[in-house]
Each structure stands twice: as structure tokens, then as C-alpha cells.
Write an enzyme that holds these catalytic residues in place. Structure first.
Site, PDB file in Angstrom:
ATOM      1  N   ASP A 134      37.698  38.459  45.898  1.00  0.00           N
ATOM      2  CA  ASP A 134      38.061  39.761  45.419  1.00  0.00           C
ATOM      3  C   ASP A 134      37.441  40.812  46.394  1.00  0.00           C
ATOM      4  O   ASP A 134      36.543  40.386  47.215  1.00  0.00           O
ATOM      5  CB  ASP A 134      37.519  39.908  43.996  1.00  0.00           C
ATOM      6  CG  ASP A 134      37.917  41.365  43.158  1.00  0.00           C
ATOM      7  OD1 ASP A 134      38.953  41.851  43.315  1.00  0.00           O
ATOM      8  OD2 ASP A 134      36.921  41.803  42.694  1.00  0.00           O
ATOM      9  N   LEU A 135      37.795  42.033  46.242  1.00  0.00           N
ATOM     10  CA  LEU A 135      37.157  43.104  47.208  1.00  0.00           C
ATOM     11  C   LEU A 135      36.126  43.850  46.180  1.00  0.00           C
ATOM     12  O   LEU A 135      35.167  43.846  46.628  1.00  0.00           O
ATOM     13  CB  LEU A 135      38.280  43.923  47.699  1.00  0.00           C
ATOM     14  CG  LEU A 135      37.854  44.913  48.645  1.00  0.00           C
ATOM     15  CD1 LEU A 135      37.140  44.698  50.046  1.00  0.00           C
ATOM     16  CD2 LEU A 135      38.938  46.080  48.974  1.00  0.00           C
ATOM     17  N   ASP A 136      36.672  44.683  45.482  1.00  0.00           N
ATOM     18  CA  ASP A 136      35.791  45.691  44.980  1.00  0.00           C
ATOM     19  C   ASP A 136      34.796  44.984  43.925  1.00  0.00           C
ATOM     20  O   ASP A 136      35.138  44.459  42.898  1.00  0.00           O
ATOM     21  CB  ASP A 136      36.812  46.756  43.925  1.00  0.00           C
ATOM     22  CG  ASP A 136      37.656  47.470  44.721  1.00  0.00           C
ATOM     23  OD1 ASP A 136      37.640  48.022  45.949  1.00  0.00           O
ATOM     24  OD2 ASP A 136      38.942  47.434  44.421  1.00  0.00           O
ATOM     25  N   THR A 138      32.515  49.194  45.972  1.00  0.00           N
ATOM     26  CA  THR A 138      33.636  50.301  45.554  1.00  0.00           C
ATOM     27  C   THR A 138      34.069  50.135  44.073  1.00  0.00           C
ATOM     28  O   THR A 138      34.599  51.177  43.454  1.00  0.00           O
ATOM     29  CB  THR A 138      34.862  49.889  46.312  1.00  0.00           C
ATOM     30  OG1 THR A 138      35.180  48.426  46.769  1.00  0.00           O
ATOM     31  CG2 THR A 138      34.582  50.531  47.645  1.00  0.00           C
ATOM     32  N   LYS A 170      46.372  40.460  37.893  1.00  0.00           N
ATOM     33  CA  LYS A 170      45.263  39.786  37.187  1.00  0.00           C
ATOM     34  C   LYS A 170      45.342  40.233  35.837  1.00  0.00           C
ATOM     35  O   LYS A 170      45.501  41.480  35.667  1.00  0.00           O
ATOM     36  CB  LYS A 170      43.857  39.986  37.919  1.00  0.00           C
ATOM     37  CG  LYS A 170      43.837  39.657  39.210  1.00  0.00           C
ATOM     38  CD  LYS A 170      42.334  40.061  39.928  1.00  0.00           C
ATOM     39  CE  LYS A 170      42.410  39.838  41.633  1.00  0.00           C
ATOM     40  NZ  LYS A 170      41.466  40.782  42.131  1.00  0.00           N
ATOM     41  N   SER A 186      43.006  40.974  46.294  1.00  0.00           N
ATOM     42  CA  SER A 186      42.638  42.378  45.896  1.00  0.00           C
ATOM     43  C   SER A 186      43.708  43.021  45.077  1.00  0.00           C
ATOM     44  O   SER A 186      44.661  43.227  45.656  1.00  0.00           O
ATOM     45  CB  SER A 186      41.780  43.140  46.710  1.00  0.00           C
ATOM     46  OG  SER A 186      41.557  44.589  46.187  1.00  0.00           O
ATOM     47  N   ALA A 187      43.603  43.677  44.029  1.00  0.00           N
ATOM     48  CA  ALA A 187      44.515  44.322  43.267  1.00  0.00           C
ATOM     49  C   ALA A 187      44.852  45.818  43.881  1.00  0.00           C
ATOM     50  O   ALA A 187      45.802  46.621  43.566  1.00  0.00           O
ATOM     51  CB  ALA A 187      44.412  44.573  41.976  1.00  0.00           C
ATOM     52  N   GLU A 196      34.775  36.220  42.359  1.00  0.00           N
ATOM     53  CA  GLU A 196      35.253  37.831  41.332  1.00  0.00           C
ATOM     54  C   GLU A 196      34.237  38.341  40.416  1.00  0.00           C
ATOM     55  O   GLU A 196      33.084  37.752  40.325  1.00  0.00           O
ATOM     56  CB  GLU A 196      36.478  37.166  40.203  1.00  0.00           C
ATOM     57  CG  GLU A 196      37.788  37.467  40.609  1.00  0.00           C
ATOM     58  CD  GLU A 196      38.261  38.726  40.651  1.00  0.00           C
ATOM     59  OE1 GLU A 196      37.475  39.667  40.197  1.00  0.00           O
ATOM     60  OE2 GLU A 196      39.379  39.038  40.988  1.00  0.00           O
ATOM     61  N   ASP A 197      34.114  39.491  40.333  1.00  0.00           N
ATOM     62  CA  ASP A 197      33.251  40.263  39.597  1.00  0.00           C
ATOM     63  C   ASP A 197      33.846  40.733  38.333  1.00  0.00           C
ATOM     64  O   ASP A 197      33.169  41.696  37.456  1.00  0.00           O
ATOM     65  CB  ASP A 197      32.671  41.531  40.223  1.00  0.00           C
ATOM     66  CG  ASP A 197      33.686  42.783  40.377  1.00  0.00           C
ATOM     67  OD1 ASP A 197      34.865  42.438  40.627  1.00  0.00           O
ATOM     68  OD2 ASP A 197      33.278  43.733  40.361  1.00  0.00           O
ATOM     69  N   LYS A 239      38.275  46.562  35.287  1.00  0.00           N
ATOM     70  CA  LYS A 239      37.961  45.875  36.491  1.00  0.00           C
ATOM     71  C   LYS A 239      39.242  44.937  37.109  1.00  0.00           C
ATOM     72  O   LYS A 239      39.489  44.035  36.080  1.00  0.00           O
ATOM     73  CB  LYS A 239      36.706  45.231  36.540  1.00  0.00           C
ATOM     74  CG  LYS A 239      35.512  46.306  36.622  1.00  0.00           C
ATOM     75  CD  LYS A 239      34.106  45.391  36.921  1.00  0.00           C
ATOM     76  CE  LYS A 239      32.909  46.410  36.985  1.00  0.00           C
ATOM     77  NZ  LYS A 239      31.891  45.605  36.882  1.00  0.00           N
TER      78      LYS A 239
HETATM   79  C1  GL1 Z   1      43.509  49.761  41.842  1.00  0.00           C
HETATM   80  C2  GL1 Z   1      42.633  50.533  40.524  1.00  0.00           C
HETATM   81  C3  GL1 Z   1      41.035  50.160  40.660  1.00  0.00           C
HETATM   82  C4  GL1 Z   1      40.686  48.900  40.501  1.00  0.00           C
HETATM   83  C5  GL1 Z   1      41.551  48.092  41.474  1.00  0.00           C
HETATM   84  C6  GL1 Z   1      41.085  46.607  41.732  1.00  0.00           C
HETATM   85  O1  GL1 Z   1      42.923  50.131  42.949  1.00  0.00           O
HETATM   86  O2  GL1 Z   1      43.132  51.884  40.605  1.00  0.00           O
HETATM   87  O3  GL1 Z   1      40.451  50.853  39.458  1.00  0.00           O
HETATM   88  O4  GL1 Z   1      40.987  48.286  39.351  1.00  0.00           O
HETATM   89  O5  GL1 Z   1      42.844  48.223  41.644  1.00  0.00           O
HETATM   90  O6  GL1 Z   1      39.896  46.101  42.093  1.00  0.00           O
HETATM   91  P1  GL1 Z   1      43.662  51.211  43.904  1.00  0.00           P
HETATM   92  O7  GL1 Z   1      43.908  52.438  43.163  1.00  0.00           O
HETATM   93  O8  GL1 Z   1      42.863  51.314  45.087  1.00  0.00           O
HETATM   94  O9  GL1 Z   1      45.136  50.613  44.174  1.00  0.00           O
HETATM   95 MG    MG Z   2      36.461  43.500  41.569  1.00  0.00          MG
END
Ligand code: GL1
Ligand code: MG
Length: 217
Positions: free
Chosen positions: A7-9, A15, A145, A114-115, A169-170, A43
Site C-alpha cells: 500500500d502507499l498512503d 500521506t 478495497k 494503492s487506491a 497495509e495500514d 483509509k
Molecule cells: C484516495 C482517497 C484517500 C485515500 C486513498 C487511498 O486517494 O481520496 O483519502 O483513501 O484513496 O489511500 P486520491 O484522492 O489521491 O485518489
Molecule cells: Mg494506507
């Protein structure tokens, strides 16, 4: 153990904290209560789904048109991008760069699941892109996820079987996704936040190739 899917964030860099702040500002402008406990539910969840959860919490699920919601999500993203614009390689969390280097030297596959639609930008800012054999294209993922699709896609992209992969993952939704994919799950956080993980570390500083190999089954 043939691959590690990250996972990234909140795993590679902090982040997750910036997402928390940016969603918090948006919630404040809407007059919707927002705190760290509620944020745990966001998250790992996509931008549009996160917004839906925040609006539902404020009993405002049907108060906005699709266009209004796009505008609100864009507002959050503008604030988030302001926060991440200053990221540098020094913002990689402890233990992560050494782990990536060890994995590469051991010829173990490395993928990002990462999402976030900002993931590629962030990897570039952190100067980590070159480590990754695959950065899963989230725009091509149908189910976010806790569905396992994003982790399974990472394994396919690397040409490895899910049972030979570790996911890190976190987020609770992320741990569910890793386990649903049939992978070994490493949680970063507290055991109560990381239910279902095979092992939990308090911080990324505890991660290393040796440590992962010792626990992997
Ligand atoms: C999206 C959500 C974030 C977070 C990330 C996954 O990112 O907006 O709050 O849940 O997914 O870590 P983004 O807006 O950068 O596509
Ligand atoms: Mg995360």
C-alpha cells in the site's frame, strides 16, 4: 515468498495524515463532524467512496447532485495536492527504502496496490518509482478495497501466485483485501486497527527482508 505488494498512503510515506487533514477541512466546511476514529473507516477507500461516507455521516447523502459531489471531491483533492507538493525523498517512512533495496537485490517482486489516483506522482516525488515492477492502474480496477482485486492484479502483473505474496497495509480495508486475495498480510498500526493481519508492526522501522522471511508462511 516471491513478491511484496505495498500500500502507499501510511505505509511508504505518511500521506495518510495529509488525506486526513484534507478530508477534515472539507468536512469542516460542510459542518460535518470528523475525527481520527471515523477516519480509520476511510483509509484505503477511493476518493468518491470516501466522500459518500462523509456525507452519510452528516445525514447528507441525498443533499448533493453528482456534479456537486464531483466539485466537493475536487476541492479535497486540490487541498491534498497542495499538501503533497512539497514531498521529498526524505519523506519515505523509516525502513522502507532499505527494505525495497533488499527486495530488489534478492530478486523478489515489488508492486504498488494503492487506491490513490495521486500514487504515481507521489512515488516520483519520493524517487521510488524505479523499484516497482508494477504500479497497479487504479482506474482499471472495478472493485476497491476491501475487495482483493487490486492485490490480485499486482500479483498477475508480476507473474506470481497470490500464495507467494506478502501484502503490507495500514488500513482495515486493506488487510481484508490482502487476506481475500489469499496472501500473507502485514499490518502497520495497532492490533485493534489491523484485525485479521498475520503479523502487526507498530512502525515501518520494524520491517526488513529478514523479518518478513522469518514470519512468512
Ligand atoms: C484516495 C482517497 C484517500 C485515500 C486513498 C487511498 O486517494 O481520496 O483519502 O483513501 O484513496 O489511500 P486520491 O484522492 O489521491 O485518489
Ligand atoms: Mg494506507
Amino acid at each position: 515468498m516471491k513478491a511484496v505488494i505495498f500500500d502507499l498512503d501510511g505505509v511508504i510515506t505518511d500521506t495518510a495524515e495529509y488525506h486526513f487533514q484534507a478530508w477534515g477541512s472539507l468536512a469542516a466546511t460542510l459542518g460535518i463532524p470528523f475525527d481520527r476514529e471515523f477516519n480509520e473507516q476511510l483509509k484505503g477507500i477511493s476518493r468518491s467512496e470516501s466522500l459518500d461516507k462523509i456525507l452519510a455521516r452528516g445525514d447528507r447523502s441525498s443533499a448533493y447532485s453528482a456534479d456537486d459531489k464531483q466539485e466537493l471531491a475536487a476541492q479535497k483533492n486540490t487541498e491534498y495536492q497542495r499538501l503533497i507538493s512539497a514531498l521529498t525523498p526524505a519523506d519515505v517512512l523509516p525502513g522502507i527504502r532499505p527494505l525495497l533495496t533488499e527486495l530488489r537485490e534478492a530478486r523478489i517482486g515489488i508492486a504498488l496496490a494503492s487506491a490513490s489516483k495521486n500514487a504515481a506522482f507521489i512515488l516520483d516525488r519520493l524517487e521510488l518509482t524505479h523499484y516497482f515492477g508494477s504500479v497497479v492502474d487504479v482506474t482499471a480496477i472495478r472493485h476497491g478495497k476491501p475487495d482483493p482485486e487490486i492485490f490480485l492484479t499486482g500479483a498477475v502483473n508480476l507473474g506470481v501466485q497470490p500464495a507467494d505474496c506478502i501484502g503490507i497495509e495500514d488500513a482495515q480495508a486493506g488487510i481484508q483485501a490482502i487476506k481475500g486475495a489469499g496472501m500473507f498480510a502485514v499490518g502497520v498500526g495497532t492490533p485493534s486497527q489491523m484485525q485479521g493481519a498475520d503479523i502487526v508492526v507498530a512502525t515501518t522501522a520494524e520491517l526488513s527482508l529478514r523479518m518478513l522471511e522469518a514470519h512468512f508462511i
